[in-house]
Design a protein around this motif. Structure first.
Motif, PDB file in Angstrom:
ATOM      1  N   MET A   1       0.883  -1.353  -0.108  1.00 23.00           N
ATOM      2  CA  MET A   1       0.200   0.079   0.243  1.00 23.00           C
ATOM      3  C   MET A   1       0.766   1.205   0.081  1.00 23.00           C
ATOM      4  O   MET A   1       1.431   1.709   0.924  1.00 23.00           O
ATOM      5  N   ALA A   2       0.779   1.958  -1.083  1.00 22.98           N
ATOM      6  CA  ALA A   2       1.433   3.187  -0.907  1.00 22.98           C
ATOM      7  C   ALA A   2       0.744   4.436  -1.581  1.00 22.98           C
ATOM      8  O   ALA A   2       0.331   5.271  -1.036  1.00 22.98           O
ATOM      9  N   GLN A   3       0.715   4.340  -2.844  1.00 23.59           N
ATOM     10  CA  GLN A   3       0.351   5.493  -3.743  1.00 23.59           C
ATOM     11  C   GLN A   3      -0.583   5.282  -4.672  1.00 23.59           C
ATOM     12  O   GLN A   3      -0.740   4.294  -5.301  1.00 23.59           O
ATOM     13  N   ARG A   4      -1.470   6.445  -4.723  1.00 21.39           N
ATOM     14  CA  ARG A   4      -2.730   5.978  -5.863  1.00 21.39           C
ATOM     15  C   ARG A   4      -2.445   7.296  -6.647  1.00 21.39           C
ATOM     16  O   ARG A   4      -2.906   8.429  -6.097  1.00 21.39           O
ATOM     17  N   GLY A   5      -2.007   6.942  -7.676  1.00 17.87           N
ATOM     18  CA  GLY A   5      -1.656   8.221  -8.710  1.00 17.87           C
ATOM     19  C   GLY A   5      -0.134   8.666  -8.269  1.00 17.87           C
ATOM     20  O   GLY A   5       0.668   7.834  -7.753  1.00 17.87           O
ATOM     21  N   VAL A   6       0.203   9.816  -8.952  1.00 17.32           N
ATOM     22  CA  VAL A   6       1.514  10.049  -9.059  1.00 17.32           C
ATOM     23  C   VAL A   6       1.664  11.721  -8.778  1.00 17.32           C
ATOM     24  O   VAL A   6       1.030  12.186  -9.260  1.00 17.32           O
ATOM     25  N   ASN A   7       2.588  11.972  -7.839  1.00 14.17           N
ATOM     26  CA  ASN A   7       2.664  13.278  -7.139  1.00 14.17           C
ATOM     27  C   ASN A   7       4.174  13.583  -7.422  1.00 14.17           C
ATOM     28  O   ASN A   7       4.745  13.217  -6.217  1.00 14.17           O
ATOM     29  N   LYS A   8       4.781  14.119  -8.176  1.00 17.52           N
ATOM     30  CA  LYS A   8       6.092  14.225  -8.512  1.00 17.52           C
ATOM     31  C   LYS A   8       6.650  15.788  -8.964  1.00 17.52           C
ATOM     32  O   LYS A   8       6.004  16.076  -9.843  1.00 17.52           O
ATOM     33  N   VAL A   9       7.735  15.936  -8.227  1.00 16.39           N
ATOM     34  CA  VAL A   9       8.080  17.492  -8.568  1.00 16.39           C
ATOM     35  C   VAL A   9       9.576  17.130  -8.915  1.00 16.39           C
ATOM     36  O   VAL A   9      10.402  16.551  -8.040  1.00 16.39           O
TER      37      VAL A   9
ATOM     38  N   LEU B   1       4.366  17.245  -3.894  1.00 13.22           N
ATOM     39  CA  LEU B   1       3.808  18.282  -3.513  1.00 13.22           C
ATOM     40  C   LEU B   1       2.815  18.144  -2.524  1.00 13.22           C
ATOM     41  O   LEU B   1       2.234  16.991  -2.273  1.00 13.22           O
ATOM     42  N   ARG B   2       2.817  19.038  -1.422  1.00 13.04           N
ATOM     43  CA  ARG B   2       2.089  19.052  -0.337  1.00 13.04           C
ATOM     44  C   ARG B   2       1.540  20.474  -0.041  1.00 13.04           C
ATOM     45  O   ARG B   2       2.223  21.331   0.115  1.00 13.04           O
TER      46      ARG B   2
ATOM     47  N   SER C   1       8.405   6.967  -0.094  1.00 16.65           N
ATOM     48  CA  SER C   1       7.055   6.890  -0.239  1.00 16.65           C
ATOM     49  C   SER C   1       6.346   6.802   0.958  1.00 16.65           C
ATOM     50  O   SER C   1       5.240   6.282   1.167  1.00 16.65           O
ATOM     51  N   ARG C   2       6.798   7.343   2.243  1.00 15.99           N
ATOM     52  CA  ARG C   2       6.235   7.389   3.270  1.00 15.99           C
ATOM     53  C   ARG C   2       5.569   8.709   3.507  1.00 15.99           C
ATOM     54  O   ARG C   2       5.940   9.796   3.270  1.00 15.99           O
ATOM     55  N   PRO C   3       4.285   9.084   3.912  1.00 15.68           N
ATOM     56  CA  PRO C   3       3.729  10.378   4.285  1.00 15.68           C
ATOM     57  C   PRO C   3       4.638  10.919   5.221  1.00 15.68           C
ATOM     58  O   PRO C   3       4.900  10.783   6.362  1.00 15.68           O
TER      59      PRO C   3
END
Lengths: 175, 175, 175, 175
Positions: free
Chosen positions: D1-9, D84-85, D129-131
């Motif tokens: 369980m990790a990511q749903r989608g991609v959020n990359k900069v 991004l956050r 990939s940890r919050p």
DNA sequence: TTTT
DNA sequence: TTTT
């Protein structure tokens, strides 16, 4: 009509040799470079430092090829963005061979400080998303952006928001 | 100690065939897939639609290899993030050959809707930045994030800021 | 002259709502969407599944705005590539506020299979690297690629190289 | 369980100021930096060179925060990869405010040449990939890669394949 | 507000 | 060999 899927490579590394530039019959430049990236780790058993270097063939076309040929040198550090392309060719024995290259569409020179006299060190990009190799010297944008007067302003570093309450962070998580 | 430079590939495309999974003597999975991306354009002279397909060899290791082998199928659409690696091997004639692959470290399945029975469609990633191929079935994270109580809150859509003044946009710029 | 540095965002996620499209006085389209990405994890103490959703404001200009406005819908899954831009604006009290958005320059629709009637699902991009917002409906490329006859051929899957000798992989490495 | 989608900069730019490092009650480092990227263009009407600078707030946690705090300085050029956050906070008037940051998970220092004495200039990354924010000083991998003896060899620049037949490139294509 |  |  352009792309189905995404084919994107991002490389930051150093040139192993000076670039090699050729010209097509029509005068379009094609520049090839070889760029190294590496990873290092400690061998688990011996504790010895290990290193593995990956060499990337990068090819530039048109205006970007001219810039790469003129400004890059052996040892130059660059950022490259491009797409993967595997070409088929025949060796002397007539056998099919394949070579995978990165077709660059953007380049950033990263060592203007260490450079000789270049007062630049900026970034460049080719026209987008056309199947390379393209032929004639690309007419690069020329696009004048022309912001209107009341356009949304860029945002100069806003006053810092209050930091999150760090004392409330969980304390004893061992990772 | 990890990386010198950046070696990153991002692919979104479709599998040309079912994945092929093998296991090392130690039980680690290795899965290979072939992923297509393509670009289309109109031929300038004939006006005919043209298409060029690029095939990418992608290799997964360990836990990611097991997931890829189990959930991906011919035709599956995926997002892959990984690194380029060129391997040397000998052909039957004893000649050196080179094959470039993408060593995946993250995968997102993108067609859970169109899938048959898979109720998932999420993303997965391998342990970071170790020279692949790694051997044993990756112990994936296990990392428990554990936000503290007073941590910075995620931000639910803020009230929309006023739109930029569009009337002031420059009007007659032909691009 | 274009870029100094790299400012790149890549998002794959789902639209929270239908897109909103406006037009400038000159007729240029501007489309705004809100895209969710999320991460999930297990709470270390409770073992409970946790989820955090991040909402991304994405803005499209010109031709890309028209396509986004026409084909995207609430729930649509998309790949977006763009650049970060923080805009300054004033709230009702006259105070400076800042909003960070992703200015899209490429889009791929990822759920043509699950879509209603759209027979497409391809990718689109705006003209490159001009400071957004641009004004007039972008004249998108039109660029005809025109490969020469003897151009480097695309490479249909080469015969598979021999697999690495997996038995020699280190066996008992616990990671 | 990790990511749903991609959020990359991905950012390459220069620090506007020295980094600021704080520590949580549990001793975890948090470092904030502000990084500039810019784009330049010529004003279409006046022909004047224009420049727009974008400032990016970047936050590092744990081990990466310590490295960033120690090695980065005002003016340093860096490659950053992150996510991004957007955080919500209250201003003095109690009103909700939002700030968007890049949570870094990889960093490459790009100006070792221009640096004082640092003989490094390599890259670093946090656990994946940890919050974020995570709390305790990250135990970074420790992962020993351990290639087996017969592992696939890296590929030293293969002999160049024959260049594509450039004379056959289409000649008079005006783009 | 999405998605699973 | 995919996808549209």
């Amino acid at each position: 009509m352009a792309q189905r899927g995404v084919n994107k490579v991002i490389i930051v590394g150093n040139l192993g040799q000076d670039p090699e530039t050729k010209y097509t019959a029509s005068g379009a430049a094609i520049t090839n470079v070889s760029i190294a990236t590496s990873e290092t780790w400690k061998d688990k058993q011996t504790g010895q430092a290990q290193e593995r270097t990956e060499w990337h063939r990068v090819v530039f076309f048109n205006r970007l090829a001219e810039i790469a040929g003129e400004y890059l040198r052996k040892g130059s550090k660059v950022y490259i963005e491009g797409a993967l392309r595997t070409r088929k060719w025949q060796d002397q024995g007539g056998q099919d061979r394949y070579t995978t290259e990165i077709v660059a569409n953007e380049m950033q020179m990263l060592d203007s400080r260490g450079g000789s006299d270049d007062s630049m060190g900026g970034g460049y990009q080719n026209a987008p998303s056309r199947p390379a190799p393209a032929q004639a010297p690309a007419q690069q944008g020329g696009g004048a952006p022309a912001y209107g007067g009341g356009r949304p302003q860029p945002a100069p570093a806003p006053a810092a928001p209050p930091a999150p309450d760090m004392d409330s962070f969980d304390d004893d998580i061992p990772f």
